[in-house]
Design an enzyme around this catalytic site. Structure first.
Site, PDB file in Angstrom:
ATOM      1  N   HIS A  73      -2.437  -5.435   1.776  1.00  0.00           N
ATOM      2  CA  HIS A  73      -3.604  -6.226   1.390  1.00  0.00           C
ATOM      3  C   HIS A  73      -3.363  -7.432   1.094  1.00  0.00           C
ATOM      4  O   HIS A  73      -2.704  -7.862   0.201  1.00  0.00           O
ATOM      5  CB  HIS A  73      -4.533  -5.179   0.456  1.00  0.00           C
ATOM      6  CG  HIS A  73      -5.447  -6.178  -0.078  1.00  0.00           C
ATOM      7  ND1 HIS A  73      -6.641  -6.239   0.636  1.00  0.00           N
ATOM      8  CD2 HIS A  73      -5.913  -6.992  -0.968  1.00  0.00           C
ATOM      9  CE1 HIS A  73      -7.659  -7.104   0.268  1.00  0.00           C
ATOM     10  NE2 HIS A  73      -6.962  -7.602  -1.055  1.00  0.00           N
TER      11      HIS A  73
ATOM     12  N   LYS B 232       0.739  -1.180  -0.037  1.00  0.00           N
ATOM     13  CA  LYS B 232      -0.055  -0.040  -0.028  1.00  0.00           C
ATOM     14  C   LYS B 232       0.841   1.295   0.026  1.00  0.00           C
ATOM     15  O   LYS B 232       2.048   1.336   0.173  1.00  0.00           O
ATOM     16  CB  LYS B 232      -0.949  -0.109   1.407  1.00  0.00           C
ATOM     17  CG  LYS B 232      -1.914  -1.174   1.108  1.00  0.00           C
ATOM     18  CD  LYS B 232      -2.939  -0.924   2.303  1.00  0.00           C
ATOM     19  CE  LYS B 232      -4.050  -1.975   2.395  1.00  0.00           C
ATOM     20  NZ  LYS B 232      -5.006  -2.013   3.199  1.00  0.00           N
TER      21      LYS B 232
ATOM     22  N   ASN C 261      -2.085   0.306   6.536  1.00  0.00           N
ATOM     23  CA  ASN C 261      -1.636  -1.028   7.186  1.00  0.00           C
ATOM     24  C   ASN C 261      -0.681  -1.537   6.415  1.00  0.00           C
ATOM     25  O   ASN C 261      -0.640  -2.810   6.371  1.00  0.00           O
ATOM     26  CB  ASN C 261      -2.885  -1.757   7.764  1.00  0.00           C
ATOM     27  CG  ASN C 261      -3.728  -2.338   6.670  1.00  0.00           C
ATOM     28  OD1 ASN C 261      -3.663  -1.686   5.517  1.00  0.00           O
ATOM     29  ND2 ASN C 261      -4.670  -3.118   7.071  1.00  0.00           N
TER      30      ASN C 261
ATOM     31  N   TYR D  82     -12.611  -1.879  -3.828  1.00  0.00           N
ATOM     32  CA  TYR D  82     -13.013  -2.125  -2.500  1.00  0.00           C
ATOM     33  C   TYR D  82     -14.615  -1.899  -2.384  1.00  0.00           C
ATOM     34  O   TYR D  82     -15.123  -1.679  -1.309  1.00  0.00           O
ATOM     35  CB  TYR D  82     -12.365  -0.821  -1.746  1.00  0.00           C
ATOM     36  CG  TYR D  82     -10.974  -1.194  -1.134  1.00  0.00           C
ATOM     37  CD1 TYR D  82     -10.816  -2.395  -0.352  1.00  0.00           C
ATOM     38  CD2 TYR D  82      -9.984  -0.419  -1.407  1.00  0.00           C
ATOM     39  CE1 TYR D  82      -9.564  -2.682   0.143  1.00  0.00           C
ATOM     40  CE2 TYR D  82      -8.642  -0.885  -1.130  1.00  0.00           C
ATOM     41  CZ  TYR D  82      -8.412  -1.989  -0.284  1.00  0.00           C
ATOM     42  OH  TYR D  82      -7.003  -2.548   0.281  1.00  0.00           O
TER      43      TYR D  82
ATOM     44  N   GLU E 283      -9.621 -10.840  -7.427  1.00  0.00           N
ATOM     45  CA  GLU E 283      -8.648  -9.824  -7.347  1.00  0.00           C
ATOM     46  C   GLU E 283      -7.577  -9.729  -8.252  1.00  0.00           C
ATOM     47  O   GLU E 283      -7.099  -8.737  -9.102  1.00  0.00           O
ATOM     48  CB  GLU E 283      -8.120  -9.468  -6.053  1.00  0.00           C
ATOM     49  CG  GLU E 283      -9.442  -9.194  -4.928  1.00  0.00           C
ATOM     50  CD  GLU E 283      -8.866  -9.364  -3.665  1.00  0.00           C
ATOM     51  OE1 GLU E 283      -9.610  -8.654  -2.921  1.00  0.00           O
ATOM     52  OE2 GLU E 283      -7.900  -9.588  -3.182  1.00  0.00           O
TER      53      GLU E 283
HETATM   54  P1  CMP Z   1      -7.525  -4.392   3.474  1.00  0.00           P
HETATM   55  O1  CMP Z   1      -7.146  -5.877   3.881  1.00  0.00           O
HETATM   56  O2  CMP Z   1      -6.944  -3.807   2.416  1.00  0.00           O
HETATM   57  O3  CMP Z   1      -9.056  -4.313   3.190  1.00  0.00           O
HETATM   58  C1  CMP Z   1      -9.979  -3.217   3.567  1.00  0.00           C
HETATM   59  C2  CMP Z   1      -9.218  -2.215   4.429  1.00  0.00           C
HETATM   60  O4  CMP Z   1     -10.044  -1.151   4.925  1.00  0.00           O
HETATM   61  C3  CMP Z   1      -8.411  -2.771   5.418  1.00  0.00           C
HETATM   62  O5  CMP Z   1      -7.214  -3.543   4.682  1.00  0.00           O
HETATM   63  C4  CMP Z   1      -7.976  -1.519   6.101  1.00  0.00           C
HETATM   64  O6  CMP Z   1      -6.825  -0.942   5.861  1.00  0.00           O
HETATM   65  C5  CMP Z   1      -9.106  -0.498   5.851  1.00  0.00           C
HETATM   66  N1  CMP Z   1      -9.949  -0.497   7.245  1.00  0.00           N
HETATM   67  C6  CMP Z   1     -10.405  -1.457   7.957  1.00  0.00           C
HETATM   68  N2  CMP Z   1     -11.020  -0.830   9.042  1.00  0.00           N
HETATM   69  C7  CMP Z   1     -10.814   0.552   8.923  1.00  0.00           C
HETATM   70  C8  CMP Z   1     -11.072   1.626   9.850  1.00  0.00           C
HETATM   71  N3  CMP Z   1     -11.808   1.477  10.841  1.00  0.00           N
HETATM   72  N4  CMP Z   1     -10.620   2.768   9.393  1.00  0.00           N
HETATM   73  C9  CMP Z   1      -9.883   3.063   8.062  1.00  0.00           C
HETATM   74  N5  CMP Z   1      -9.353   1.879   7.236  1.00  0.00           N
HETATM   75  C10 CMP Z   1      -9.839   0.640   7.803  1.00  0.00           C
END
Ligand code: CMP
Length: 139
Positions: free
Chosen positions: A116, A10, A113, A50, A127
């Protein structure tokens, strides 16, 4: 069984030059990078990817973030690749991620984070198909 999964490095991670360190974690776990490219999504393209989270309060922020900087999209192959990838990534929230995981070491927050990974075989197939043509997968 041998599986394929879809992975994204990311914006928070590409920006901090962590691509190689993250790929090393996957490779050390026995996952092989069989396709890889660096791209910069538009907000609309992030929104399609998403779409399952469309109703969540963080959807707009998520799409904004995912289109803020380049990302690296990859296909990882290996024994139980989906579960293995999720293990190496650690919990979505870095505060809950186990020691040694990518998110524990590198993630900044639950949103930023660093990685993904697909959560199931069906989503992995969808995906992968969104980002790669068959000819780009070199197993
Ligand atoms: P990902 O695995 O990419 O799939 C959905 C993403 O939404 C997740 O990782 C997080 O990065 C994001 N996400 C999930 N919960 C929250 C939250 N409370 N606030 C912001 N982003 C979120």
């Amino acid at each position: 069984a041998i599986q394929r999964t879809f992975s994204i490095i990311k914006p928070d991670a590409t920006k901090r030059n962590l691509t190689g360190k993250i790929v090393a974690k996957f490779e050390e776990a026995g996952l092989r990078v069989i396709a890889s490219k660096r791209i910069h999504l538009t907000k609309a393209q992030a929104g399609v990817f998403y779409a399952v989270h469309k109703e969540r309060p963080f959807y707009d922020e998520l799409c904004e973030f995912m289109s803020s900087e380049p990302i690296v999209v990859q296909v990882l192959e290996g024994e139980d690749a989906i579960a293995k990838n999720r293990e190496v990534m650690g919990a979505t929230n870095p505060a809950e991620a186990a020691d040694g995981t990518i998110r524990k070491e590198f993630a900044l927050s639950i949103g930023e984070n660093s990685v993904h990974g697909s959560d199931a075989p069906e989503t992995a197939a969808e995906e992968i198909a969104y980002f790669f043509a068959g000819l780009e997968l070199v197993g």
